[in-house]
Scaffold this motif. Structure first.
Motif, PDB file in Angstrom:
ATOM      1  N   GLY A 123       4.166  11.237   3.996  1.00  0.00           N
ATOM      2  CA  GLY A 123       3.119  10.223   3.932  1.00  0.00           C
ATOM      3  C   GLY A 123       1.739  10.838   4.071  1.00  0.00           C
ATOM      4  O   GLY A 123       1.590  12.033   4.325  1.00  0.00           O
ATOM      5  N   ASP A 124       0.731  10.005   3.913  1.00  0.00           N
ATOM      6  CA  ASP A 124      -0.661  10.433   4.028  1.00  0.00           C
ATOM      7  C   ASP A 124      -0.960  10.735   5.496  1.00  0.00           C
ATOM      8  O   ASP A 124      -0.837   9.851   6.350  1.00  0.00           O
ATOM      9  N   PRO A 125      -1.362  11.974   5.836  1.00  0.00           N
ATOM     10  CA  PRO A 125      -1.604  12.307   7.242  1.00  0.00           C
ATOM     11  C   PRO A 125      -2.693  11.453   7.877  1.00  0.00           C
ATOM     12  O   PRO A 125      -2.635  11.147   9.069  1.00  0.00           O
ATOM     13  N   PHE A 126      -3.685  11.044   7.078  1.00  0.00           N
ATOM     14  CA  PHE A 126      -4.751  10.199   7.613  1.00  0.00           C
ATOM     15  C   PHE A 126      -4.201   8.837   8.025  1.00  0.00           C
ATOM     16  O   PHE A 126      -4.491   8.332   9.111  1.00  0.00           O
ATOM     17  N   VAL A 127      -3.372   8.249   7.162  1.00  0.00           N
ATOM     18  CA  VAL A 127      -2.775   6.942   7.459  1.00  0.00           C
ATOM     19  C   VAL A 127      -1.851   7.045   8.673  1.00  0.00           C
ATOM     20  O   VAL A 127      -1.883   6.205   9.576  1.00  0.00           O
ATOM     21  N   LEU A 128      -1.028   8.094   8.703  1.00  0.00           N
ATOM     22  CA  LEU A 128      -0.099   8.279   9.824  1.00  0.00           C
ATOM     23  C   LEU A 128      -0.854   8.513  11.131  1.00  0.00           C
ATOM     24  O   LEU A 128      -0.445   8.029  12.192  1.00  0.00           O
ATOM     25  N   ASN A 129      -1.953   9.246  11.060  1.00  0.00           N
ATOM     26  CA  ASN A 129      -2.770   9.473  12.252  1.00  0.00           C
ATOM     27  C   ASN A 129      -3.319   8.151  12.781  1.00  0.00           C
ATOM     28  O   ASN A 129      -3.281   7.883  13.987  1.00  0.00           O
ATOM     29  N   ARG A 130      -3.818   7.311  11.882  1.00  0.00           N
ATOM     30  CA  ARG A 130      -4.319   5.993  12.289  1.00  0.00           C
ATOM     31  C   ARG A 130      -3.198   5.159  12.904  1.00  0.00           C
ATOM     32  O   ARG A 130      -3.406   4.461  13.907  1.00  0.00           O
ATOM     33  N   GLN A 131      -2.013   5.234  12.316  1.00  0.00           N
ATOM     34  CA  GLN A 131      -0.881   4.470  12.840  1.00  0.00           C
ATOM     35  C   GLN A 131      -0.496   4.952  14.238  1.00  0.00           C
ATOM     36  O   GLN A 131      -0.169   4.142  15.114  1.00  0.00           O
ATOM     37  N   PHE A 132      -0.538   6.270  14.448  1.00  0.00           N
ATOM     38  CA  PHE A 132      -0.194   6.830  15.756  1.00  0.00           C
ATOM     39  C   PHE A 132      -1.153   6.308  16.824  1.00  0.00           C
ATOM     40  O   PHE A 132      -0.733   5.832  17.886  1.00  0.00           O
ATOM     41  N   HIS A 133      -2.448   6.390  16.536  1.00  0.00           N
ATOM     42  CA  HIS A 133      -3.440   5.943  17.514  1.00  0.00           C
ATOM     43  C   HIS A 133      -3.375   4.427  17.718  1.00  0.00           C
ATOM     44  O   HIS A 133      -3.533   3.947  18.849  1.00  0.00           O
ATOM     45  N   ALA A 134      -3.133   3.679  16.641  1.00  0.00           N
ATOM     46  CA  ALA A 134      -3.030   2.221  16.763  1.00  0.00           C
ATOM     47  C   ALA A 134      -1.808   1.825  17.587  1.00  0.00           C
ATOM     48  O   ALA A 134      -1.880   0.922  18.432  1.00  0.00           O
ATOM     49  N   ALA A 135      -0.682   2.511  17.363  1.00  0.00           N
ATOM     50  CA  ALA A 135       0.536   2.208  18.115  1.00  0.00           C
ATOM     51  C   ALA A 135       0.352   2.533  19.594  1.00  0.00           C
ATOM     52  O   ALA A 135       0.834   1.805  20.474  1.00  0.00           O
TER      53      ALA A 135
END
Length: 214
Positions: A123-135
């Protein structure tokens, strides 16, 4: 008239989101003017929702009104950037501490899954990074903290594309996420907070390097 208001508000929110996406992608840069007519045409809205979106962006500190120019994307100086990252360090460090205490096993598993996807390049590392911080913020169980962090992240969009597009920074961030996750899984509040603080400090240094390179 009453029936049209919710639709207009919905369009204003969508226009706001679309303009933020343009800033995030680097299509709108600091100093760029926001022309209502041009934006409305490009984004496929009437001028009213675009005007509402620009007002909201002004309220968020993303847009400023320049005399004889009009609305424009703000330019952040070095001191403002440092202040924003200082606040990120405090707030997201606190979020990690709270999450280590309050996260459910399901939430910890979700964080581990996001981290694994990022490590595998799935997946897109930027999107996954946002998901990690949001979670992680969700797991912290504090709505006021979540709102404060969201406000800072919105302002930081002015700085342009993520530093995670650089391979070295992406690899470092992955290791930093692993340390955060380890603290969360161990329910070690001090370790989780310190790992997050180190992560934000590294992101700050990477951003300053990016800005120096222009």
């Amino acid at each position: 008239m009453t029936d049209e208001k919710p639709l207009e508000l919905s369009q204003g929110q969508e226009a706001y989101r679309r303009i933020l996406d343009e800033i995030r992608a680097g299509h709108l840069m600091p100093g760029d003017r926001l022309m209502e007519v041009e934006l409305a045409k490009r984004l496929g809205f009437s001028r009213t929702p675009v005007r509402e979106a620009i007002r909201q962006l002004e309220s968020d500190g993303v847009v400023t009104h320049v005399p004889r120019v009009g609305a424009a994307i703000r330019r952040l100086d070095h001191a403002e950037i440092s202040e924003l990252y200082d606040m990120r360090t405090v707030l997201e460090g606190t979020a990690a501490r709270f999450a280590a205490r309050a996260a459910s096993e399901v939430e910890l598993a979700e964080l581990a899954d996001i981290h694994a996807a990022m490590a595998a390049g799935d997946g897109d590392p930027f999107v996954l990074n946002r998901q990690f911080h949001a979670a992680l913020l969700d797991a912290a169980r504090n709505r006021f903290l979540m709102k404060a962090v969201a406000s800072i992240h919105t302002t930081l969009l002015i700085l342009g594309p993520t530093t995670l597009r650089e391979e070295e920074r992406a690899e470092d961030a992955l290791r930093e996420h692993a340390a955060i996750l380890e603290g969360l899984q161990a329910r070690d509040q001090d370790a989780a907070e310190q790992a997050m603080r180190a992560h934000i400090a590294a992101a700050h240094r990477a951003r300053l390097r990016q800005l120096r390179r222009g």
